[in-house]
Motif scaffolding. Sequence first.
Motif, PDB file in Angstrom:
ATOM      1  N   GLN A 385       0.777  -1.320   0.269  1.00 37.15           N
ATOM      2  CA  GLN A 385       0.221  -0.103   0.201  1.00 37.15           C
ATOM      3  C   GLN A 385       0.604   0.856   0.115  1.00 37.15           C
ATOM      4  OE1 GLN A 385      -3.088  -0.626  -0.586  1.00 37.15           O
ATOM      5  NE2 GLN A 385      -2.696  -2.625  -0.002  1.00 37.15           N
ATOM      6  N   VAL A 386       2.213   1.498   0.729  1.00 40.64           N
ATOM      7  CA  VAL A 386       2.839   2.283   0.237  1.00 40.64           C
ATOM      8  C   VAL A 386       4.112   1.383  -0.088  1.00 40.64           C
ATOM      9  CG1 VAL A 386       4.695   4.129   1.630  1.00 40.64           C
ATOM     10  CG2 VAL A 386       1.463   3.127   2.545  1.00 40.64           C
ATOM     11  N   LEU A 387       5.118   1.816  -0.754  1.00 43.80           N
ATOM     12  CA  LEU A 387       6.628   1.831  -1.760  1.00 43.80           C
ATOM     13  C   LEU A 387       7.035   2.741  -1.879  1.00 43.80           C
ATOM     14  CD1 LEU A 387       7.241  -1.029  -2.434  1.00 43.80           C
ATOM     15  CD2 LEU A 387       6.506  -0.213  -4.970  1.00 43.80           C
ATOM     16  N   ALA A 388       8.330   2.332  -1.286  1.00 42.32           N
ATOM     17  CA  ALA A 388       9.588   2.870  -1.842  1.00 42.32           C
ATOM     18  C   ALA A 388      10.574   2.930  -2.333  1.00 42.32           C
ATOM     19  CB  ALA A 388      10.249   4.188   0.088  1.00 42.32           C
ATOM     20  N   THR A 389      11.418   3.478  -3.214  1.00 40.56           N
ATOM     21  CA  THR A 389      12.696   2.802  -3.526  1.00 40.56           C
ATOM     22  C   THR A 389      13.572   4.521  -3.919  1.00 40.56           C
ATOM     23  OG1 THR A 389      13.665   2.098  -4.880  1.00 40.56           O
ATOM     24  CG2 THR A 389      11.936   2.783  -6.520  1.00 40.56           C
ATOM     25  N   ASP A 390      14.717   4.034  -4.121  1.00 36.48           N
ATOM     26  CA  ASP A 390      15.413   5.821  -4.636  1.00 36.48           C
ATOM     27  C   ASP A 390      16.437   5.164  -5.630  1.00 36.48           C
ATOM     28  OD1 ASP A 390      17.374   3.381  -3.306  1.00 36.48           O
ATOM     29  OD2 ASP A 390      18.164   4.860  -1.682  1.00 36.48           O
ATOM     30  N   ARG A 391      16.085   3.944  -6.564  1.00 36.99           N
ATOM     31  CA  ARG A 391      16.140   4.037  -7.281  1.00 36.99           C
ATOM     32  C   ARG A 391      15.548   3.091  -8.230  1.00 36.99           C
ATOM     33  NH1 ARG A 391      20.199  -1.699  -7.159  1.00 36.99           N
ATOM     34  NH2 ARG A 391      18.348  -3.212  -5.888  1.00 36.99           N
ATOM     35  N   LEU A 392      14.353   4.380  -8.926  1.00 40.18           N
ATOM     36  CA  LEU A 392      13.028   3.410  -9.550  1.00 40.18           C
ATOM     37  C   LEU A 392      13.997   2.576 -10.946  1.00 40.18           C
ATOM     38  CD1 LEU A 392      10.265   3.398 -10.133  1.00 40.18           C
ATOM     39  CD2 LEU A 392      10.552   5.868 -11.028  1.00 40.18           C
ATOM     40  N   ALA A 393      14.563   3.750 -11.983  1.00 41.10           N
ATOM     41  CA  ALA A 393      15.036   3.201 -12.656  1.00 41.10           C
ATOM     42  C   ALA A 393      15.364   1.224 -12.858  1.00 41.10           C
ATOM     43  CB  ALA A 393      16.379   3.374 -13.905  1.00 41.10           C
ATOM     44  N   ALA A 394      15.827   1.283 -11.522  1.00 37.99           N
ATOM     45  CA  ALA A 394      16.557  -0.556 -11.477  1.00 37.99           C
ATOM     46  C   ALA A 394      15.502  -1.513 -10.803  1.00 37.99           C
ATOM     47  CB  ALA A 394      17.691  -0.077 -10.382  1.00 37.99           C
ATOM     48  N   ASP A 395      14.856  -0.827 -10.007  1.00 34.25           N
ATOM     49  CA  ASP A 395      13.509  -1.969  -8.553  1.00 34.25           C
ATOM     50  C   ASP A 395      12.183  -1.918  -9.948  1.00 34.25           C
ATOM     51  OD1 ASP A 395      15.615  -1.696  -6.941  1.00 34.25           O
ATOM     52  OD2 ASP A 395      14.981  -0.229  -5.781  1.00 34.25           O
ATOM     53  N   GLY A 396      12.536  -1.013 -10.675  1.00 33.78           N
ATOM     54  CA  GLY A 396      11.286  -0.861 -11.351  1.00 33.78           C
ATOM     55  C   GLY A 396      10.878  -1.148 -12.570  1.00 33.78           C
ATOM     56  N   ALA A 397      12.401  -1.316 -13.447  1.00 37.23           N
ATOM     57  CA  ALA A 397      12.375  -1.512 -14.130  1.00 37.23           C
ATOM     58  C   ALA A 397      11.684  -0.451 -15.176  1.00 37.23           C
ATOM     59  CB  ALA A 397      12.494  -2.790 -15.003  1.00 37.23           C
ATOM     60  N   VAL A 398      11.634   0.651 -15.064  1.00 39.00           N
ATOM     61  CA  VAL A 398      10.835   1.790 -15.713  1.00 39.00           C
ATOM     62  C   VAL A 398      11.867   3.445 -15.966  1.00 39.00           C
ATOM     63  CG1 VAL A 398       9.095   3.353 -15.269  1.00 39.00           C
ATOM     64  CG2 VAL A 398       8.885   1.362 -14.058  1.00 39.00           C
ATOM     65  N   ALA A 399      12.223   3.188 -17.555  1.00 42.74           N
ATOM     66  CA  ALA A 399      13.229   4.096 -18.133  1.00 42.74           C
ATOM     67  C   ALA A 399      11.598   5.405 -17.578  1.00 42.74           C
ATOM     68  CB  ALA A 399      12.368   4.057 -19.569  1.00 42.74           C
ATOM     69  N   VAL A 400      12.967   6.867 -16.866  1.00 36.26           N
ATOM     70  CA  VAL A 400      12.176   7.434 -16.503  1.00 36.26           C
ATOM     71  C   VAL A 400      13.959   8.379 -16.372  1.00 36.26           C
ATOM     72  CG1 VAL A 400      10.787   6.832 -14.963  1.00 36.26           C
ATOM     73  CG2 VAL A 400      13.423   6.949 -14.043  1.00 36.26           C
ATOM     74  N   ASP A 401      12.916  10.397 -16.418  1.00 34.68           N
ATOM     75  CA  ASP A 401      14.014  10.977 -16.483  1.00 34.68           C
ATOM     76  C   ASP A 401      14.251  10.778 -14.790  1.00 34.68           C
ATOM     77  OD1 ASP A 401      15.042  13.599 -15.884  1.00 34.68           O
ATOM     78  OD2 ASP A 401      13.734  14.727 -17.102  1.00 34.68           O
ATOM     79  N   LEU A 402      16.097  10.565 -14.839  1.00 36.13           N
ATOM     80  CA  LEU A 402      16.321  10.247 -14.121  1.00 36.13           C
ATOM     81  C   LEU A 402      16.901  11.962 -12.681  1.00 36.13           C
ATOM     82  CD1 LEU A 402      18.932   8.320 -14.063  1.00 36.13           C
ATOM     83  CD2 LEU A 402      17.148   7.490 -13.449  1.00 36.13           C
ATOM     84  N   GLU A 403      16.782  12.774 -13.545  1.00 35.88           N
ATOM     85  CA  GLU A 403      16.679  14.345 -12.850  1.00 35.88           C
ATOM     86  C   GLU A 403      15.293  14.641 -12.623  1.00 35.88           C
ATOM     87  OE1 GLU A 403      17.875  17.398 -15.218  1.00 35.88           O
ATOM     88  OE2 GLU A 403      20.154  16.414 -15.862  1.00 35.88           O
ATOM     89  N   ARG A 404      14.352  13.448 -12.808  1.00 33.79           N
ATOM     90  CA  ARG A 404      13.209  14.334 -12.227  1.00 33.79           C
ATOM     91  C   ARG A 404      12.474  13.136 -11.414  1.00 33.79           C
ATOM     92  NH1 ARG A 404       9.688  18.484 -15.361  1.00 33.79           N
ATOM     93  NH2 ARG A 404      11.052  19.367 -16.512  1.00 33.79           N
ATOM     94  N   ALA A 405      13.036  12.101 -11.879  1.00 31.09           N
ATOM     95  CA  ALA A 405      12.474  10.685 -10.832  1.00 31.09           C
ATOM     96  C   ALA A 405      13.266   9.185 -10.646  1.00 31.09           C
ATOM     97  CB  ALA A 405      11.453  10.405 -11.688  1.00 31.09           C
ATOM     98  N   ALA A 406      14.664   9.710  -9.896  1.00 33.90           N
ATOM     99  CA  ALA A 406      15.178   8.433  -9.566  1.00 33.90           C
ATOM    100  C   ALA A 406      14.510   7.741  -8.449  1.00 33.90           C
ATOM    101  CB  ALA A 406      16.562   9.550  -9.213  1.00 33.90           C
ATOM    102  N   GLY A 407      14.170   8.609  -7.856  1.00 34.45           N
ATOM    103  CA  GLY A 407      13.046   7.578  -6.566  1.00 34.45           C
ATOM    104  C   GLY A 407      12.516   7.821  -6.792  1.00 34.45           C
ATOM    105  N   VAL A 408      11.395   7.479  -6.074  1.00 36.58           N
ATOM    106  CA  VAL A 408       9.817   7.277  -6.219  1.00 36.58           C
ATOM    107  C   VAL A 408       9.114   6.894  -4.405  1.00 36.58           C
ATOM    108  CG1 VAL A 408       9.082   5.641  -7.088  1.00 36.58           C
ATOM    109  CG2 VAL A 408       7.307   7.391  -6.786  1.00 36.58           C
ATOM    110  N   LEU A 409       8.294   7.653  -4.047  1.00 39.10           N
ATOM    111  CA  LEU A 409       7.608   7.178  -2.968  1.00 39.10           C
ATOM    112  C   LEU A 409       5.839   7.208  -3.732  1.00 39.10           C
ATOM    113  CD1 LEU A 409       7.417   6.383   0.053  1.00 39.10           C
ATOM    114  CD2 LEU A 409       6.879   8.814   0.553  1.00 39.10           C
ATOM    115  N   ALA A 410       4.969   6.403  -3.221  1.00 41.06           N
ATOM    116  CA  ALA A 410       4.285   5.697  -3.956  1.00 41.06           C
ATOM    117  C   ALA A 410       3.043   5.509  -2.641  1.00 41.06           C
ATOM    118  CB  ALA A 410       3.711   4.807  -5.010  1.00 41.06           C
ATOM    119  N   VAL A 411       2.176   5.828  -2.287  1.00 42.44           N
ATOM    120  CA  VAL A 411       0.827   5.656  -1.872  1.00 42.44           C
ATOM    121  C   VAL A 411      -0.228   5.569  -2.497  1.00 42.44           C
ATOM    122  CG1 VAL A 411      -0.582   6.324   0.110  1.00 42.44           C
ATOM    123  CG2 VAL A 411       1.790   6.996   0.176  1.00 42.44           C
ATOM    124  N   ARG A 412      -1.029   4.424  -2.535  1.00 43.31           N
ATOM    125  CA  ARG A 412      -2.205   4.149  -2.533  1.00 43.31           C
ATOM    126  C   ARG A 412      -3.770   3.778  -1.275  1.00 43.31           C
ATOM    127  NH1 ARG A 412      -1.334  -0.660  -6.028  1.00 43.31           N
ATOM    128  NH2 ARG A 412       0.219  -1.352  -5.122  1.00 43.31           N
TER     129      ARG A 412
END
Length: 501
Positions: A385-412
């Motif tokens: 329900q709550v998930l955090a990573t400081d390396r989104l590209a590696a943990d989420g296998a998501v291609a993102v702009d690292l300057e804007r979203a290298a890490g994400v904190l998510a809540v549902r």
Amino acid sequence: MTESTESDLLSGCEREQLHRIGAIQPFGLLLAGGPDDDRVRAASADAADWLGLGAGPVLGRALADLVPLSRDDFPPEPGRKRVIAGLIGTPRGPLDALLSNTGAGWLLELEPAGADDPPPRIANPLLRQLLQAPTTDGDWADYCDTLAAAVRLASGYERVMVYRFLTDGCGEVIAESTVHQYPRYLGLRFPASDIPKIARNLFRINSHRQIPDIGAAPVPIEVLPGTDPDLSLSDLRAVSPVHLKYLANMAVTASLTIPILVGDSLWGLVACHHRRPRLLSLTMREQCVALAQTYALGVGSFLARQRLRRVSGLDARLEALVELVLDVQSGHSPAALLEPAILDLVQANGAALLDAQGLHRFGLVPSDAEVHAIDRWFTQQVEHQVLATDRLAADGAVAVDLERAAGVLAVRARSRPAAGVQQRLYWFRGEQARSVNWAGDPSKPVGTAAADGVLNPRHSFDLWIEHTHGHSAPWDDLDLMAARKLRLLLLSSGMRAGARG
């Protein structure tokens, strides 16, 4: 060395039964017995010589026949220790005693006064500074330096380091006091494998660990049939051959290690090193322990004060944020009003809110396509329900702009349960390139001797700089706590949201 070989070696190190090593260091003697009587069931092989008994027997004798003690003199609580200075006189001089209740029996260790104790002093002049807990970051750095200097003054060791464990298990030297010609490790990190879990567990239950001479031959423990003494609480316990090699590779001959316990957690260590043999008395070691324990109280106070500053007013800020979310969803307020509150909650660079009305963006946010890709990844993590990573590209296998979203904190959160409407909140942090200074290459912690395959520690502790990319600043436990609280408030506000719609 392959990854599988390294893993096997580390597993072997973790399996090493340090508390069942069956020997002690030779700077004292050990006697042990069971929980129900005073009979000596285990003794170091040279105990008779220490006690002036010649070739007389030790095993099987009553404790009171050897020393002026009975089982009643031992602490009644398992895990407890008691010190008695100058318990007996022997041909080798007066011996101090350490009495331990192991839970499975009693353990008596006797050792002489330390040959290398510094001259006695009325008081350690740095103790007063340790009694004043730090209140600012500047005070904190000075406070750590004070502990290193105070222990070096009390112990006479050539190098004293204050070593803090980090969240990933590795350690960092945060303060150091040394003689000028000694190698310095201030600011360097040591991999978690340098201190195996079994060793950390022993540090949690012992106030210190002295190794006066890595070259001293261990003394075996002789036992009566059916006896296997637990040396978890032993000060004299022999040293793992792996650790002896580790110290030798650091050009260290004698060491004293003192755990720093904050609450029930092993927060760090005080590590004292000397290039020549060094034997401190039990009472002198206890003085050094007292300095570390005073410091630990200051650490606990400082961390609690920091936490209080961050959580102060958090509930009020969360309530206000939820009200703003409800106002935005009901169309009573523009989404832009959310931006300051939502970003400030966890010190994020950007945030996004997905709800029945679509995507709302705040601050520095990836493209819509990238946000939706992140959203698809998160919705697949149904167990979180709550998930955090400081390396989104590696943990989420998501291609993102690292300057804007290298890490994400998510809540549902489900805002309108009856309608099946979900909210998902995302906070983003940009890339924070890191340069970590290690004492040696952390990817090569162990090896094997070619001749016998015996586990060897790493040899080099020279500065090794690791450059990492693709990481954001980490999300800490308070960030996660704020996110969880917000989720609960959003869930409980679902009925109010329907009324506003």
